[in-house]
Scaffold this motif. Structure first.
Motif, PDB file in Angstrom:
ATOM      1  N   GLY A  44       0.763  -1.058  -0.027  1.00  0.00           N
ATOM      2  CA  GLY A  44      -0.113   0.190  -0.036  1.00  0.00           C
ATOM      3  C   GLY A  44       0.824   1.317   0.026  1.00  0.00           C
ATOM      4  O   GLY A  44       0.495   2.205   0.637  1.00  0.00           O
ATOM      5  N   ASP A  47      -0.757   4.826   0.561  1.00  0.00           N
ATOM      6  CA  ASP A  47      -2.495   4.406   0.661  1.00  0.00           C
ATOM      7  C   ASP A  47      -2.408   4.129   2.259  1.00  0.00           C
ATOM      8  O   ASP A  47      -2.254   3.104   2.698  1.00  0.00           O
ATOM      9  N   VAL A  50      -4.765   1.018   3.378  1.00  0.00           N
ATOM     10  CA  VAL A  50      -4.161  -0.101   2.729  1.00  0.00           C
ATOM     11  C   VAL A  50      -3.263  -0.638   4.115  1.00  0.00           C
ATOM     12  O   VAL A  50      -2.975  -1.588   4.484  1.00  0.00           O
ATOM     13  N   GLN A  51      -2.156   0.414   4.269  1.00  0.00           N
ATOM     14  CA  GLN A  51      -1.270   0.116   5.104  1.00  0.00           C
ATOM     15  C   GLN A  51      -1.760  -0.235   6.603  1.00  0.00           C
ATOM     16  O   GLN A  51      -1.193  -0.954   7.398  1.00  0.00           O
TER      17      GLN A  51
END
Length: 137
Positions: A44, A47, A50-51
């Motif tokens: 990610g 992002d 996502v992380q």
């Protein structure tokens, strides 16, 4: 009490000399968990959502390896390189902890080992039930 070390396979574990989690009796501490997959790759990039999810999935796995679960978490700490990302990170955290409601600290840090990491998360857990059939309990 026995000290149990939980590994996630991070390439930094041997280099730095740390464990993903340490369990002593019913207490589990999980150190700064970065957005890395099982192969040590950052996920990610750029992002925060996502992380954050990757960090929490790694934490969930470590808790399960220790014989615990997210329900036993009593504290989370989210460290961000840009405090402006706090709301998006907190919304992902809420998916995992909305009903559990552990205490939380959100802070900004100057950076991490890898410049692509936007977040690291730490948690502390206290097991409510100990399973006598689990070798880690």
């Amino acid at each position: 009490m026995e000290r149990v070390l939980i590994s996630s396979g991070s390439p930094y574990e041997d280099t730095i000399g740390f464990s993903r989690a340490v369990r002593v009796g019913p207490y589990i501490t999980i150190g700064g968990t970065a957005p890395m997959d099982a192969n040590g790759n950052t996920v990610g990039v750029g992002d925060i959502e996502v992380q954050t999810k990757q960090c929490l999935e790694t934490i969930k796995s470590a808790l399960e390896q220790a014989g615990s679960s997210l329900e036993d978490v009593v504290r989370t700490r989210m460290m961000l390189v840009d405090i402006k990302d706090w709301k998006e990170a907190a919304e992902v955290r809420a998916v995992y902890f909305k009903n559990i409601k552990p205490v939380d600290t959100i802070m900004q840090v100057s950076g991490f080992i890898d410049r692509d990491w936007l977040i690291e998360i730490e948690v502390d857990a206290i097991m409510n039930k100990i399973d006598n059939n689990n070798p880690y309990t």
